[in-house]
Design a protein around this motif. Structure first.
Motif, PDB file in Angstrom:
ATOM      1  N   THR A   1       1.411  -1.471  -0.266  1.00 52.23           N
ATOM      2  CA  THR A   1       0.469   0.336  -0.219  1.00 52.23           C
ATOM      3  C   THR A   1       0.537   0.968   0.129  1.00 52.23           C
ATOM      4  OG1 THR A   1      -0.137  -0.538   2.251  1.00 52.23           O
ATOM      5  CG2 THR A   1      -1.978  -1.768   1.271  1.00 52.23           C
ATOM      6  N   ALA A   2       2.197   1.347   0.051  1.00 48.85           N
ATOM      7  CA  ALA A   2       3.400   1.723   0.514  1.00 48.85           C
ATOM      8  C   ALA A   2       3.300   2.325  -0.874  1.00 48.85           C
ATOM      9  CB  ALA A   2       3.866   2.143   1.980  1.00 48.85           C
ATOM     10  N   ALA A   3       3.524   1.962  -1.623  1.00 47.29           N
ATOM     11  CA  ALA A   3       3.871   2.023  -2.921  1.00 47.29           C
ATOM     12  C   ALA A   3       4.552   3.241  -3.587  1.00 47.29           C
ATOM     13  CB  ALA A   3       3.323   1.077  -4.386  1.00 47.29           C
ATOM     14  N   ALA A   4       5.456   3.695  -4.393  1.00 46.93           N
ATOM     15  CA  ALA A   4       5.815   4.948  -4.397  1.00 46.93           C
ATOM     16  C   ALA A   4       5.526   4.906  -6.296  1.00 46.93           C
ATOM     17  CB  ALA A   4       7.095   5.400  -4.410  1.00 46.93           C
ATOM     18  N   ARG A   5       4.942   6.183  -6.956  1.00 44.36           N
ATOM     19  CA  ARG A   5       4.923   5.798  -8.355  1.00 44.36           C
ATOM     20  C   ARG A   5       6.133   6.014  -8.919  1.00 44.36           C
ATOM     21  NH1 ARG A   5      -0.203   9.127 -10.459  1.00 44.36           N
ATOM     22  NH2 ARG A   5       0.838   7.964 -12.130  1.00 44.36           N
ATOM     23  N   LEU A   6       6.199   5.984  -9.809  1.00 41.40           N
ATOM     24  CA  LEU A   6       7.877   6.547 -10.716  1.00 41.40           C
ATOM     25  C   LEU A   6       8.178   7.406 -11.099  1.00 41.40           C
ATOM     26  CD1 LEU A   6       7.979   4.110 -13.773  1.00 41.40           C
ATOM     27  CD2 LEU A   6       9.214   4.488 -12.149  1.00 41.40           C
ATOM     28  N   ASP A   7       9.369   8.128 -10.558  1.00 45.03           N
ATOM     29  CA  ASP A   7       9.712   9.630 -10.676  1.00 45.03           C
ATOM     30  C   ASP A   7       9.596  10.065 -12.105  1.00 45.03           C
ATOM     31  OD1 ASP A   7      10.689  12.308  -9.508  1.00 45.03           O
ATOM     32  OD2 ASP A   7      12.358  11.321 -11.492  1.00 45.03           O
ATOM     33  N   PRO A   8       8.538  10.956 -12.698  1.00 44.52           N
ATOM     34  CA  PRO A   8       8.642  11.470 -14.136  1.00 44.52           C
ATOM     35  C   PRO A   8      10.072  11.436 -14.952  1.00 44.52           C
ATOM     36  CG  PRO A   8       7.579  12.774 -12.413  1.00 44.52           C
ATOM     37  CD  PRO A   8       8.268  12.116 -11.486  1.00 44.52           C
ATOM     38  N   ALA A   9      11.504  12.459 -14.202  1.00 44.14           N
ATOM     39  CA  ALA A   9      12.625  12.340 -14.727  1.00 44.14           C
ATOM     40  C   ALA A   9      12.907  10.794 -15.218  1.00 44.14           C
ATOM     41  CB  ALA A   9      13.141  12.902 -13.878  1.00 44.14           C
ATOM     42  N   LEU A  10      12.650   9.854 -14.071  1.00 42.95           N
ATOM     43  CA  LEU A  10      13.224   8.634 -14.418  1.00 42.95           C
ATOM     44  C   LEU A  10      12.079   7.525 -15.597  1.00 42.95           C
ATOM     45  CD1 LEU A  10      14.690   7.062 -10.519  1.00 42.95           C
ATOM     46  CD2 LEU A  10      15.797   7.860 -12.555  1.00 42.95           C
ATOM     47  N   LYS A  11      11.616   7.493 -14.903  1.00 39.01           N
ATOM     48  CA  LYS A  11      10.011   7.294 -16.384  1.00 39.01           C
ATOM     49  C   LYS A  11      10.574   7.497 -17.419  1.00 39.01           C
ATOM     50  CE  LYS A  11       4.957   7.396 -16.945  1.00 39.01           C
ATOM     51  NZ  LYS A  11       3.933   7.904 -16.264  1.00 39.01           N
ATOM     52  N   ARG A  12      10.699   9.263 -17.669  1.00 44.90           N
ATOM     53  CA  ARG A  12      10.980   9.086 -19.483  1.00 44.90           C
ATOM     54  C   ARG A  12      12.151   8.422 -19.680  1.00 44.90           C
ATOM     55  NH1 ARG A  12       9.558  14.370 -17.985  1.00 44.90           N
ATOM     56  NH2 ARG A  12      11.410  15.116 -16.984  1.00 44.90           N
ATOM     57  N   ARG A  13      13.642   7.896 -19.138  1.00 46.64           N
ATOM     58  CA  ARG A  13      14.372   7.463 -19.678  1.00 46.64           C
ATOM     59  C   ARG A  13      14.003   6.276 -19.553  1.00 46.64           C
ATOM     60  NH1 ARG A  13      19.937   7.909 -15.884  1.00 46.64           N
ATOM     61  NH2 ARG A  13      19.194  10.392 -14.834  1.00 46.64           N
ATOM     62  N   PHE A  14      12.207   5.030 -19.888  1.00 48.52           N
ATOM     63  CA  PHE A  14      12.168   3.780 -20.111  1.00 48.52           C
ATOM     64  C   PHE A  14      11.196   4.731 -21.811  1.00 48.52           C
ATOM     65  CE2 PHE A  14      11.501   2.788 -15.413  1.00 48.52           C
ATOM     66  CZ  PHE A  14      12.341   2.300 -15.431  1.00 48.52           C
ATOM     67  N   GLY A  15      12.280   4.231 -22.546  1.00 48.40           N
ATOM     68  CA  GLY A  15      11.971   3.655 -23.934  1.00 48.40           C
ATOM     69  C   GLY A  15      10.899   2.228 -24.223  1.00 48.40           C
ATOM     70  N   ILE A  16      10.752   1.957 -25.629  1.00 50.63           N
ATOM     71  CA  ILE A  16      10.339   0.344 -25.613  1.00 50.63           C
ATOM     72  C   ILE A  16      10.915  -0.551 -26.024  1.00 50.63           C
ATOM     73  CG2 ILE A  16       8.276  -1.189 -26.790  1.00 50.63           C
ATOM     74  CD1 ILE A  16       7.483   0.348 -23.677  1.00 50.63           C
ATOM     75  N   GLY A  17      11.357  -1.350 -25.966  1.00 47.46           N
ATOM     76  CA  GLY A  17      12.474  -2.080 -26.315  1.00 47.46           C
ATOM     77  C   GLY A  17      11.916  -2.497 -28.058  1.00 47.46           C
ATOM     78  N   ASN A  18      12.441  -3.074 -28.875  1.00 49.54           N
ATOM     79  CA  ASN A  18      12.178  -4.217 -29.875  1.00 49.54           C
ATOM     80  C   ASN A  18      12.679  -5.001 -30.383  1.00 49.54           C
ATOM     81  OD1 ASN A  18      12.609  -4.259 -32.511  1.00 49.54           O
ATOM     82  ND2 ASN A  18      10.318  -3.759 -32.249  1.00 49.54           N
TER      83      ASN A  18
END
Lengths: 560, 185
Positions: free
Chosen positions: A225-242
């Motif tokens: 229940t104490a889960a964090a949301r992704l920090d927006p700056a970190l979140k932007r580092r995720f692309g989508i792989g292929n």
């Protein structure tokens, strides 16, 4: 206000259309991801998530809708709880962590019921003409578990681990254009937002990226229940792989008119910039900034494969040489970009030259971005000009395929490979001619060899081409290609695509660079992984973000 | 139950089928294109292609081309893909009777640009193969279909011809095209 560019000739196709150079291409302003984001930002597209129905095991579905000015497109995502032993990137896989369609409009409950019965089966299912793309993705297991675990504890994931992988899920196919019953390109090509190549596919991947970020946060919440949301700056580092394998390679040969339009648009843009008489301080500043970011990208780009490691070493050296050269370069000289380009031709390797070709476009969106409107193609086959004289055809082969005419095609290494289609899920494959009996199944994917065969067959022939082809129909496709290449010089790869040393990843990289992919990571000579939309703004950030500025990592990401 | 296909699917299936039936690559490309052209104009192009490929299965290409200048068959009849391709290349319509031609409707897409409103076959073919004349149409054919509805037996036959172009799966061929078994990294 810049004066109009002076006339600089576009690069010679004999120089551009080689496997070595195609295998060194980089994303640019004309890449399809960037074309899409510029349009969505410029037109103020809105994004919604009308449905989210995913349980604690990560099973269920979600809908993401992108609303353009007069239409809507929806990603319908199905999430699955996949046993690890079924996680395969191959076309011959039968189950995935997540499966998707891009739906034309907003799906009803009944549409979703139909999709649920078919989309998780991928190639084994059927979709209707409201479906524009069909795709699937698997988790990057280690990073997925790390991110879910960290968020569940209320912490942020480790930036270094994110950078080492770059994505939480990787797609293993994004099918568009009529596959498995989906809408034909003809049904959508007249819509301005889908006219440029692969816009539906790029939108699919862009929305998948949002779904994946939402899903990873959802899975963390189910654990604590104490889960964090992704920090927006970190979140932007995720692309989508292929993961992309041989299936994509034939495309470069099978779509000559389209490939010409892609390359010609980029070559035209490069020639325009080189033709500019001067560069303003602001334009130079933009170029310098992107150059520094591209150099950082070269540092952060890793590959475990020897082929790419050599290329990355070359690219890093090239970028260092370019940065050094820029410290003393005189931008006030006449035609400064052309002078810089001429320097690069003699001081940089192919990786560096092609990187510079992309960087030169960065400051000049208003001058060159419209070229994206010329990259689609009507691929209806043109009539063969059967009245063309055989002497003219012979001259055409000499002009387009001089290397093929100088090749000894009887040498085993010249025809060492066979491109064919397997009965197994119709997977395109590449075999060794000497080891497997595949000649009966060979696909015509070596235009250079075909041109040489035609040239030999024309020995002693005279008169119009039509009569020759009536009696020698085996050369019909070659004549059609040559007549196209006569007016579309970038349509034809000039190298031998069946040579023993040919690496299919060169073909893949050329195509994927036009998509806008980064971090090419070959795993063999015939398949690779890439990252898409890494560092791009998410839909909820797009209104306030630069649709082009994300394409290289921010300098703030440089290690201290 | 007819098979609902996208036009692109049908075109590539017909190209493959023609290739599987032994047609040259460029002729097979034409086959896919002509079936699509007929389909969007409401004609059963796929059915016509299946009739042609079935009737001529195993024939040598050289036996199916027209004898010029009479446009008479070398043996039994003329292949419309060979004849249509030739007429399209030359850009001229023969004035006199020609044939007999198998599945002559397959000629029409090749000849569409050779007259302002395209071309018609006279008499409308009943038997196959049939002798015929090519006459200029007074009004163009209208595009009416955006999808293909293919009869099940037609679809199955196309699949069977196409399957001849696929290499049997072997362990050796399966190796090396991707990560292989596990994607769990």
């Amino acid at each position: 206000m810049q004066p109009a560019p002076q006339d600089i000739a576009m690069r010679d196709p004999q120089e551009v259309m080689t496997l070595a150079r195609m295998g060194s291409m980089h994303q640019s302003r004309l890449s399809f991801m960037r074309v899409l984001l510029r349009r969505m930002k410029g037109e103020g597209w809105q994004f919604f998530r009308p449905e989210w129905s995913v349980n604690a095991n990560g099973e269920g579905h979600a809908v993401y809708t992108a609303r353009a000015s007069n239409r809507a497109y929806s990603l319908v995502a199905f999430a699955h709880d996949l046993p690890a032993d079924q996680r395969s990137d191959r076309v011959i896989a039968t189950a995935w962590d997540a499966t998707f369609v891009l739906f034309d409009g907003v799906p009803t409950e009944s549409d979703i019921k139909d999709l649920r019965a078919n989309v998780p089966k991928q190639e084994a299912g059927r979709v209707c003409d409201r479906v524009l793309t069909l795709s699937r993705a698997n988790r990057s297991v280690r990073l997925w578990d790390h991110v879910v675990g960290a968020l569940a504890k209320g912490q942020q994931p480790d930036a270094a681990q994110i950078d080492a992988v770059g994505y939480l899920m990787r797609t293993t196919a994004v099918y568009g254009s009529a596959k498995f019953g989906a809408a034909d390109r003809a049904a959508i090509e007249n819509r301005p937002e889908l006219n440029a190549p692969f816009q539906a596919e790029m939108l699919t991947v862009y929305l998948i990226r949002t779904f994946v970020a939402d899903l990873v946060e959802h899975m963390a919440r189910t654990q604590g229940t104490a889960a964090a949301r992704l920090d927006p700056a970190l979140k932007r580092r995720f692309g989508i792989g292929n993961s992309t394998g041989l299936g994509m390679a034939p495309f470069l040969v099978n779509h000559p008119r389209l490939i010409h339009n892609w390359i010609a648009a980029r070559e035209w843009a490069l020639a325009e910039v080189r033709g500019l008489a001067r560069a303003s301080a602001a334009e130079v500043a933009i170029f310098r900034s992107f150059t520094d970011r591209a150099a950082l990208n070269a540092q952060k780009w890793h590959s475990a494969h020897p082929i790419q490691q050599v290329k990355l070493t070359q690219l890093r050296a090239d970028m260092a040489a370019l940065q050094t050269h820029l410290t003393t370069f005189d931008f006030s000289a006449d035609r400064p970009w052309n002078a810089l380009w001429r320097w690069a031709e003699t001081h940089l390797g192919l990786e560096g030259q092609e990187q510079l070709a992309a960087l030169l476009l960065e400051p000049y969106g208003p001058l060159i971005d419209d070229a994206a409107g010329c990259m689609a193609a009507d691929e209806t086959p043109a009539r063969i000009d059967g009245r063309m004289d055989i002497d003219t055809l012979r001259t055409l082969i000499e002009r387009i395929h001089p290397r093929a005419l100088g090749t000894d095609w009887t040498a085993p290494e010249a025809c060492a490979r066979v491109w064919y289609t397997s009965a197994e899920k119709l997977e395109p494959r590449l075999g060794e001619r000497a080891e497997e009996n595949l000649d009966a199944y060979a696909n015509a994917l070596c235009p250079a060899h075909d041109a040489a065969k035609l040239y030999a067959a024309l020995e002693g022939a005279q008169g119009p081409v039509a009569a020759f082809l009536l009696h020698a129909p085996e050369h019909r496709h070659t004549v059609r290609r040559l007549q196209l290449a006569a007016t579309h010089p970038y349509a034809e790869i000039r190298d031998n695509t069946t040579h023993a040393d040919m690496a299919p990843i060169d073909l893949l990289r050329a195509k994927l660079s036009f998509f806008g992919a980064t971090r090419f990571d070959p795993r063999s000579d015939r398949w690779l992984r890439i990252t898409m939309f890494q560092n791009a703004p998410y839909p909820d950030e797009l209104a306030h973000a630069d649709p082009d500025g994300w394409s290289y990592p921010p300098l703030a990401d440089a290690a201290p | 139950m007819t098979q609902d296909l996208s036009l692109g699917e049908l075109q590539s299936l017909c190209t493959r089928a023609a290739r599987g039936a032994g047609r040259a690559v460029g002729v097979a490309e034409d086959a896919g294109h002509v079936v699509r052209w007929l389909t969007v104009r409401g004609e059963d192009g796929a059915g016509a292609l299946v009739r042609l490929l079935t009737a001529t299965d195993g024939f040598c290409a050289g036996d199916m081309i027209p004898d010029l200048p009479a446009f008479a068959p070398k043996r039994q009849a003329i292949c419309p893909l060979a004849l249509g391709g030739y007429l399209s290349d030359v850009g001229d319509l023969p004035e006199g009777p020609i044939g007999p031609v198998w599945a002559p409707i397959l000629l029409l897409p090749f000849l569409a640009e050779l007259a302002p409103n395209g071309v018609e076959i006279a008499p409308e073919a009943v038997n196959d193969p049939t002798p015929l004349r090519l006459i200029r149409r007074e009004a163009p054919r209208v595009i009416s279909q955006a999808r293909a509805c293919v009869a099940p037996e037609t679809f199955e036959t196309l699949l069977a011809f196409a399957a001849r172009t696929y290499a049997p799966a072997t362990a050796q061929s399966r190796a090396g095209a991707g990560a292989g078994v596990s994607d769990n990294d």
